[in-house]
Motif scaffolding. Structure first.
Motif, short mmCIF file in Angstrom:
data_model
loop_
_atom_site.label_atom_id
_atom_site.label_comp_id
_atom_site.label_asym_id
_atom_site.label_seq_id
_atom_site.Cartn_x
_atom_site.Cartn_y
_atom_site.Cartn_z
N VAL A 103 0.84 -1.29 -0.01
CA VAL A 103 0.02 0.24 -0.05
C VAL A 103 0.87 1.35 0.11
N GLY A 104 0.91 2.21 -1.03
CA GLY A 104 1.67 3.32 -0.95
C GLY A 104 2.84 3.20 -1.29
N ARG A 105 3.69 4.16 -1.00
CA ARG A 105 5.19 4.07 -0.96
C ARG A 105 5.79 3.97 -2.47
N CYS A 106 5.05 4.37 -3.37
CA CYS A 106 5.28 4.33 -4.97
C CYS A 106 5.72 2.93 -5.44
N SER A 107 5.08 1.93 -4.86
CA SER A 107 5.34 0.58 -4.97
C SER A 107 4.99 0.33 -6.59
N ASN A 108 3.80 0.78 -7.21
CA ASN A 108 3.47 0.65 -8.27
C ASN A 108 4.71 0.92 -9.45
N ARG A 152 -6.06 17.45 1.35
CA ARG A 152 -5.51 17.80 0.09
C ARG A 152 -4.09 17.79 0.15
N GLN A 153 -3.68 18.38 1.33
CA GLN A 153 -1.87 18.35 1.39
C GLN A 153 -1.32 17.06 1.31
N ILE A 154 -1.76 15.98 1.88
CA ILE A 154 -1.17 14.69 2.13
C ILE A 154 -1.25 14.08 0.46
N ASP A 155 -2.57 14.15 0.06
CA ASP A 155 -2.62 13.92 -1.47
C ASP A 155 -1.60 14.63 -2.38
N ALA A 156 -1.28 15.70 -2.08
CA ALA A 156 -0.49 16.76 -3.05
C ALA A 156 0.83 15.89 -3.03
N HIS A 162 5.12 10.24 -5.94
CA HIS A 162 5.19 9.47 -6.96
C HIS A 162 5.33 9.77 -8.44
N ASP A 163 5.26 10.88 -8.58
CA ASP A 163 5.48 11.33 -9.78
C ASP A 163 7.11 11.63 -10.12
N MET A 164 7.84 11.51 -9.13
CA MET A 164 9.36 11.42 -9.09
C MET A 164 9.59 10.14 -9.72
N TRP A 170 0.08 10.62 -10.80
CA TRP A 170 -0.49 10.11 -9.85
C TRP A 170 -2.09 10.27 -9.99
N GLY A 171 -2.70 9.05 -9.79
CA GLY A 171 -4.00 8.98 -9.88
C GLY A 171 -4.65 8.96 -11.23
#
Length: 204
Positions: A103-108, A152-156, A162-164, A170-171
């Protein structure tokens, strides 16, 4: 071949609960904060500080241009850079140990060469606020305005991190095999359908 599922999610969408329940339903290992714990054990850092750095995103306020790899982090604070490098290594190590869900952590993006099933979990704002309220600690209370700002801040921050590592945003749905809108839904009712989808994906 190891079966891997990655779950990207908006804050408050229920993505972590989906990950845990789906892992139980499939008999997969589940990794979320466990990754942070592993990083802390190896680097003797504080779990709280690590979680804030990687999840909330102690990231520089300028675009990253080094090709979305871990080869160089010259523009990053040294502490955060080391955590990101350790995170990638640990995720890849865990992915080799058996069927699992991250879950999360840019794993995809980190595991894209291993052909994981990538899910994105999202929700409308009222549902996210409601789920955040359900997780409030004793004595903790935020106004709706404060909660929405935090969401909103956490999602940003998640999007920036992710986009790194990805050529896509992302999304954006074409990065994922399945996007799930949990608005107004009880998470446990979604698991049978997600399990069936996952089994079909891995049998293809």
């Amino acid at each position: 071949m190891t079966k891997i599922i990655t779950i990207s999610r908006q804050f408050g969408s229920g993505g972590r609960e989906i990950g845990k329940r789906l892992a139980d339903a499939l008999g997969f290992s589940y990794y979320d904060r466990e990754i942070i714990s592993s990083i802390c054990d190896k680097r003797s850092t504080e779990k709280e500080a690590s979680s804030l750095s990687l999840e909330a995103g102690l990231l520089p306020p300028f675009p990253l241009t080094f090709g979305r790899t871990f080869s160089t982090f010259a523009t990053y604070p040294q502490y955060t850079s080391a955590l990101l490098v350790a995170q990638q290594r640990i995720i890849r190590e865990l992915a080799q140990t058996g069927d699992c869900i991250f879950v999360g952590r840019c794993s995809n993006s980190i595991l894209r060469d291993l052909d994981p099933l990538n899910l994105f979990i999202y929700s409308d704002m009222p549902s996210k606020v409601m789920r955040c309220r359900m997780r409030e600690k004793d004595g903790e209370h935020f106004s709706d305005t404060e909660l929405k700002k935090r969401i909103r801040q956490i999602d940003a921050n998640r999007a920036r991190l992710h986009d790194m590592f990805s050529d896509g945003k992302w999304g954006k749905m074409d990065l994922y095999h399945l996007c799930v809108n949990t608005s107004g839904l009880e998470i446990k009712t979604l698991i049978p359908g997600l399990k069936a989808y996952a089994l079909s994906f891995f049998e293809r």
